[in-house]
Design a protein around this motif. Structure first.
Motif, short mmCIF file in Angstrom:
data_model
loop_
_atom_site.label_atom_id
_atom_site.label_comp_id
_atom_site.label_asym_id
_atom_site.label_seq_id
_atom_site.Cartn_x
_atom_site.Cartn_y
_atom_site.Cartn_z
N LYS A 1 0.80 -1.22 0.00
CA LYS A 1 0.00 0.00 0.00
C LYS A 1 0.83 1.28 0.00
O LYS A 1 0.38 2.31 -0.48
CB LYS A 1 -0.94 0.01 1.22
N HIS A 2 2.04 1.20 0.57
CA HIS A 2 2.83 2.42 0.75
C HIS A 2 4.16 2.40 0.01
O HIS A 2 4.98 3.29 0.21
CB HIS A 2 3.08 2.67 2.24
N LEU B 1 8.28 -3.32 17.43
CA LEU B 1 8.45 -2.93 16.03
C LEU B 1 7.10 -2.63 15.38
O LEU B 1 6.93 -1.61 14.70
CB LEU B 1 9.15 -4.04 15.26
N ASN B 2 6.15 -3.52 15.60
CA ASN B 2 4.84 -3.38 14.96
C ASN B 2 4.16 -2.07 15.34
O ASN B 2 3.62 -1.35 14.49
CB ASN B 2 3.97 -4.57 15.34
N LYS B 3 4.20 -1.72 16.61
CA LYS B 3 3.52 -0.51 17.07
C LYS B 3 4.16 0.75 16.48
O LYS B 3 3.46 1.68 16.07
CB LYS B 3 3.54 -0.45 18.60
N GLU B 4 5.49 0.78 16.44
CA GLU B 4 6.16 1.99 15.92
C GLU B 4 5.99 2.12 14.41
O GLU B 4 5.86 3.23 13.90
CB GLU B 4 7.64 1.97 16.30
N ILE B 5 5.96 1.00 13.70
CA ILE B 5 5.75 1.05 12.25
C ILE B 5 4.35 1.55 11.94
O ILE B 5 4.14 2.41 11.08
CB ILE B 5 6.01 -0.32 11.61
N LYS B 6 3.35 1.04 12.68
CA LYS B 6 1.98 1.51 12.47
C LYS B 6 1.84 2.99 12.81
O LYS B 6 1.18 3.75 12.10
CB LYS B 6 1.02 0.68 13.33
N ASN C 1 0.57 6.10 10.42
CA ASN C 1 -0.58 6.90 10.85
C ASN C 1 -0.24 8.37 10.90
O ASN C 1 -1.10 9.25 10.64
CB ASN C 1 -1.07 6.43 12.22
N GLN C 2 1.02 8.67 11.22
CA GLN C 2 1.45 10.08 11.26
C GLN C 2 1.63 10.64 9.86
O GLN C 2 1.55 11.83 9.67
CB GLN C 2 2.78 10.18 12.04
#
Length: 267
Positions: free
Chosen positions: A39-40, A257-262, A266-267
């Motif tokens: 997606k990105h 890792l997962n939380k910071e990547i998401k 989002n930012q």
């Protein structure tokens, strides 16, 4: 517009004591990375001091299903690129960028002989070396004084620089299987290391360093993390100095890792 996510390997992208309880967290991280690619247009890369074969064995051991697009191994003196079938191939273009002149074990031995003779300090090989290495790994055991250790190791760097070789060193990580009270000492061609790999990818994709997200856990990640806009040290890191210098993930390992990547997207 591509974006770039970088990972140190041992104790960052890969948890040495991965258990069955960790697998669901790993799968969530892998799902996030797959979506980021699709997606990105995200580019993912591992920056590691380990040899390529060791990285692949550990990924298999942890039952990792997602494989980053690039693996920089052997202290980033080699680059492997993932093809459409998920297979990795060594980049000849990167080899040419790294090795401007011959890199031989004989010259490494000459540097070590000069160092050991002058300071009466022995360097200990970490493994059996292969043919045509671009990384020679040794342990330097502390002499009991950190300032003195730094003096000796910087002299070793100077001796290597006279041959146009590079010496990288950092304190060992016992969690990754290293001995305590020692330093990892790595000999590479002049153009190698994590920062060189980062700059290579930035130029390859025409990216700015301030737009890059990266993760590490120890002192050998400091130089590359200092060069990017969104650096993180892992919550599970045992390096307090690194935790003071950089933002720290809220959770350990895969969940961290997962939380910071998401949050990054989002930012």
């Amino acid at each position: 517009m591509h974006q770039l996510i970088l990972f140190d390997f041992d104790e960052t992208y890969y948890k040495h004591q991965t258990t069955k309880e960790d697998i669901p967290k790993l799968r969530k991280l892998e799902s996030t990375l797959i979506q980021a690619e699709e997606k990105h247009q995200v580019i993912t890369a591992i920056l590691s001091g380990s040899i390529f074969e060791s990285i692949m064995e550990k990924m298999k051991h942890a039952e990792m299903e997602y494989h980053p697009q690039y693996i920089f191994s052997d202290l980033c003196s080699k680059m492997f690129e993932r093809d459409d079938k998920g297979m990795y191939h060594r980049s000849k273009a990167y080899d040419e960028a790294v090795s401007e002149r011959p890199f031989t074990k004989k010259k490494v031995d000459d540097i070590i002989d000069s160092f050991e003779s002058e300071h009466h300090i022995e360097l200990h090989p970490q493994r059996d070396f292969r043919d045509e290495e671009t990384l020679y790994e040794y342990y330097y055991y502390t002499q009991g004084d950190e300032t003195e250790d730094e003096t000796y190791l910087k002299d070793l760097q100077d001796k290597a620089a006279a041959y146009d070789y590079a010496v990288h060193y950092n304190k060992t990580n016992p969690k990754a299987g290293d001995p305590e009270d020692a330093y990892d000492v790595h000999f590479t061609p002049k153009n190698a290391g994590k920062l060189f790999a980062v700059r290579y990818l930035l130029e390859m994709y025409d990216l700015k360093s301030e737009d890059v997200l990266g993760f590490g856990d120890s002192g050998n990640d400091e130089i590359y993390l200092s060069h990017i806009g969104h650096p993180f040290v892992m919550h599970n890191s045992t390096d307090d100095d690194m935790k003071e210098k950089f933002p720290v993930t809220q959770e350990d390992y895969y969940e961290g890792l997962n939380k910071e990547i998401k949050r990054f997207f989002n930012q």
